[in-house]
Structure formats: C-alpha cells, structure tokens
Design an enzyme around this catalytic site. Structure first.
Site, PDB file in Angstrom:
ATOM      1  N   SER A 111     -42.652 -15.048  -5.860  1.00 54.66           N
ATOM      2  CA  SER A 111     -43.452 -15.824  -6.814  1.00 54.66           C
ATOM      3  C   SER A 111     -44.093 -14.961  -7.898  1.00 54.66           C
ATOM      4  O   SER A 111     -45.178 -15.280  -8.394  1.00 54.66           O
ATOM      5  CB  SER A 111     -44.521 -16.666  -6.093  1.00 54.66           C
ATOM      6  OG  SER A 111     -43.908 -17.566  -5.197  1.00 54.66           O
TER       7      SER A 111
ATOM      8  N   LYS B 292     -30.102 -16.203  -7.468  1.00 53.62           N
ATOM      9  CA  LYS B 292     -29.762 -16.938  -6.239  1.00 53.62           C
ATOM     10  C   LYS B 292     -28.588 -17.883  -6.512  1.00 53.62           C
ATOM     11  O   LYS B 292     -27.730 -17.559  -7.337  1.00 53.62           O
ATOM     12  CB  LYS B 292     -30.996 -17.647  -5.681  1.00 53.62           C
ATOM     13  CG  LYS B 292     -32.169 -16.664  -5.490  1.00 53.62           C
ATOM     14  CD  LYS B 292     -33.320 -17.210  -4.726  1.00 53.62           C
ATOM     15  CE  LYS B 292     -34.398 -16.118  -4.622  1.00 53.62           C
ATOM     16  NZ  LYS B 292     -35.562 -16.523  -3.822  1.00 53.62           N
TER      17      LYS B 292
ATOM     18  N   GLY C 217     -40.627 -18.210  -3.426  1.00 53.77           N
ATOM     19  CA  GLY C 217     -40.377 -19.591  -3.831  1.00 53.77           C
ATOM     20  C   GLY C 217     -41.490 -20.551  -3.445  1.00 53.77           C
ATOM     21  O   GLY C 217     -41.329 -21.760  -3.524  1.00 53.77           O
TER      22      GLY C 217
ATOM     23  N   GLY D 145     -37.287 -17.410  -9.267  1.00 56.53           N
ATOM     24  CA  GLY D 145     -37.398 -18.573 -10.162  1.00 56.53           C
ATOM     25  C   GLY D 145     -37.617 -18.218 -11.625  1.00 56.53           C
ATOM     26  O   GLY D 145     -36.949 -18.772 -12.511  1.00 56.53           O
TER      27      GLY D 145
ATOM     28  N   GLU E 261     -33.300 -14.250   2.591  1.00 62.05           N
ATOM     29  CA  GLU E 261     -32.495 -15.476   2.716  1.00 62.05           C
ATOM     30  C   GLU E 261     -31.154 -15.169   3.383  1.00 62.05           C
ATOM     31  O   GLU E 261     -30.628 -15.976   4.138  1.00 62.05           O
ATOM     32  CB  GLU E 261     -32.320 -16.130   1.337  1.00 62.05           C
ATOM     33  CG  GLU E 261     -33.632 -16.754   0.869  1.00 62.05           C
ATOM     34  CD  GLU E 261     -33.813 -16.829  -0.633  1.00 62.05           C
ATOM     35  OE1 GLU E 261     -32.840 -16.657  -1.386  1.00 62.05           O
ATOM     36  OE2 GLU E 261     -34.974 -17.047  -1.062  1.00 62.05           O
TER      37      GLU E 261
ATOM     38  N   GLU F  58     -40.434  -7.993  -0.276  1.00 64.07           N
ATOM     39  CA  GLU F  58     -40.567  -9.416  -0.574  1.00 64.07           C
ATOM     40  C   GLU F  58     -41.081 -10.143   0.666  1.00 64.07           C
ATOM     41  O   GLU F  58     -40.292 -10.497   1.557  1.00 64.07           O
ATOM     42  CB  GLU F  58     -39.197 -10.002  -0.942  1.00 64.07           C
ATOM     43  CG  GLU F  58     -38.565  -9.364  -2.154  1.00 64.07           C
ATOM     44  CD  GLU F  58     -37.581 -10.311  -2.829  1.00 64.07           C
ATOM     45  OE1 GLU F  58     -37.779 -10.567  -4.018  1.00 64.07           O
ATOM     46  OE2 GLU F  58     -36.659 -10.806  -2.161  1.00 64.07           O
TER      47      GLU F  58
HETATM   48  P1  13P Z   1     -39.230 -16.245  -6.295  1.00 66.81           P
HETATM   49  O1  13P Z   1     -39.618 -15.341  -7.432  1.00 66.81           O
HETATM   50  O2  13P Z   1     -38.561 -17.503  -6.730  1.00 66.81           O
HETATM   51  O3  13P Z   1     -40.368 -16.456  -5.331  1.00 66.81           O
HETATM   52  O4  13P Z   1     -38.106 -15.443  -5.473  1.00 66.81           O
HETATM   53  C1  13P Z   1     -38.339 -14.139  -5.119  1.00 66.81           C
HETATM   54  C2  13P Z   1     -37.082 -13.586  -4.581  1.00 66.81           C
HETATM   55  O5  13P Z   1     -36.654 -13.931  -3.501  1.00 66.81           O
HETATM   56  C3  13P Z   1     -36.348 -12.624  -5.406  1.00 66.81           C
HETATM   57  O6  13P Z   1     -35.330 -12.025  -4.680  1.00 66.81           O
END
Ligand code: 13P
Length: 252
Positions: A215, A11, A175, A237, A99, A169
C-alpha cells in the site's frame, strides 16, 4: 553505493494492449521528469515483456517478470523459464512474492531453485519477504523474516547475494490500504540490513538496496523513503496509474 529503486508490480492486471500503453505512459513520464538517480522498474505479465522492452528506454525503465520456473526447461506445461524471461530483454525477476508463496505453494526449496536459475541467466532477482498479520500481532516478525532469509538468499555466495534487490512486504499491508508506518518499515529494513552485515559484512550491507512494499502510494512514499534504511519501494496498485507512479519515483 546502494541504488534507489522504485519497482512496479502490475500483478495479473492489464491486457497486452493496455500493458503496452501503460509502459509507454510510464516511460514518457520517467524520461521527461523522473529523478535520474532512481532505478525505475516495471514488473509486467510474461505476455507483455518483449513488447514492453521494445516500448521503453531501457536505460531509464527496467523490465521485470513477476516469476520464473523452478526448472531450466522441459516438460513443464505452462511454465516460463528464467532463460525465456532473459531472452525477452527483461533484466529483473520478482521472486518470493507473498502471493506466490501463499496461493501457489512456493516454498524456500522452490525459491532456491528459481534464484539459482535467475542468477545463472543474468537476471537480477527482486526477492520478497514479509510476515502475515498473526506473526506481526505476536511480535515475532523479525524471527519470521530472518528465517525466510536464512532458508533462501542467505545461502547464496557473496558474489550472487550482491546482485539482489530485497523487498520487505508485510502481507497485512498488501492491497489493504493499511500501509506499515514508516517507523515499522524502517525498523524491519534496519533489522534486515543488520542481518546482512552479520552474514556478509558491512560493505555488502551498505550496498544492498532494501525496498518496502505494501500500500505504498503517491501520498505516503516521501515519508517512507525519508527513512535511512528504505531505499525505495515495490509498488502494486499505484504502479498501474502513471501519474501516481511518477510521484513515487520522485518522492525522495
Ligand atoms: P500494493 O501496493 O497494491 O499493496 O501491493 C504491494 C505489492 O504486493 C507489490 O509487490
């Protein structure tokens, strides 16, 4: 045979210098002890791509952009085209991340242009889909995700569809620390595979790598990856922590 894939999505994190250090750390761990049958990918900011490609063993660590422009080139200030991404040596591009859809207004129409350009330029799209919490609460997630696919990747001819990696996702799990249960993730990915089977036939369905993201971490990856239709993960993350990321790579 479909591939096992663990892809990191950094990200909007890491300066250039931090990103190169992170890529080198991930590369060392993957080369030293990463399972050889797992395709490992790091999805970095645009600014880092070329140097990350130089800094890793690309036979072991693939490199992805997190987006590309919907136009091939021209007067589109601030945009980065699929051809530019390709010219850095990156092999993959994440498209349709929630996102991007939510904060940057990416519609199916825009995504179709991006998919076409990515494929024309020889990039492998990692196509993301997934529902928000109200959709899940109304138990209409299958119809919602099915429509996302219908409007985009299911319009591709089979030869192009075969090049994709697909990541489910659920937005409510991204997140938030609130991972989908392994059962919820399996259920959706089995459903997606069923839709692929209906559209492109059994061989394509069996060959398509389907990832879970949201996550996923060093603690829960093994349980997720043990499910028959979960072929890997798209990791946010936890992909910023090499020691956690390598545990996920080796979680099969
Ligand atoms: P997280 O693993 O931080 O929840 O993010 C997932 C994600 O959006 C991967 O593209």
């Amino acid at each position: 045979m479909r591939k096992k894939v663990v892809a990191g999505n950094w990200k909007c994190n890491t300066t250039f210098q931090e990103g190169i250090e992170l890529a080198k750390a991930v590369n060392s761990l993957v080369v030293e002890k990463g399972a050889e049958d797992v395709t490992v990918i790091v999805g970095t900011p645009f600014t880092h791509l070329a140097k990350v490609v130089e800094s890793v063993d690309t036979a072991r660590v693939g490199v992805a952009a997190q987006n590309c422009a919907a136009e091939p080139k021209g007067a589109f200030t601030g945009e980065v085209s699929a051809a530019m991404v390709k010219s850095t040596g990156a092999q993959y591009v994440i498209l349709g991340h929630s996102e991007r859809r939510e904060y940057y207004g990416e519609t199916s129409e825009i995504l179709n242009k991006k998919l076409k350009l990515a494929l024309e330029n020889g990039l492998t799209p990692i196509y993301c889909c997934g529902e928000a919490l109200p959709v899940r609460e109304a138990n209409t997630q299958n119809a919602f995700v099915g429509q996302q696919l219908e409007e985009t990747i299911f319009r591709l001819p089979e030869a192009d569809f075969r090049k994709l990696i697909i990541a489910y996702e659920p937005i409510w799990a991204i997140g938030t620390g609130k991972t989908a249960t392994a059962e919820q993730a399996q259920e959706m990915l089995a459903y997606i595979r069923e839709l692929i089977r209906a559209k492109y036939g059994d061989a394509v369905a069996q060959d398509t790598s389907l990832l879970y993201g949201g996550s996923a971490n060093a603690k829960n990856a093994a349980e997720l990856f043990a499910k028959p239709d979960i072929d890997g993960g798209l990791i946010g993350g936890a992909s910023l922590k090499p020691d956690d990321f390598i545990v996920i790579v080796n979680a099969y």
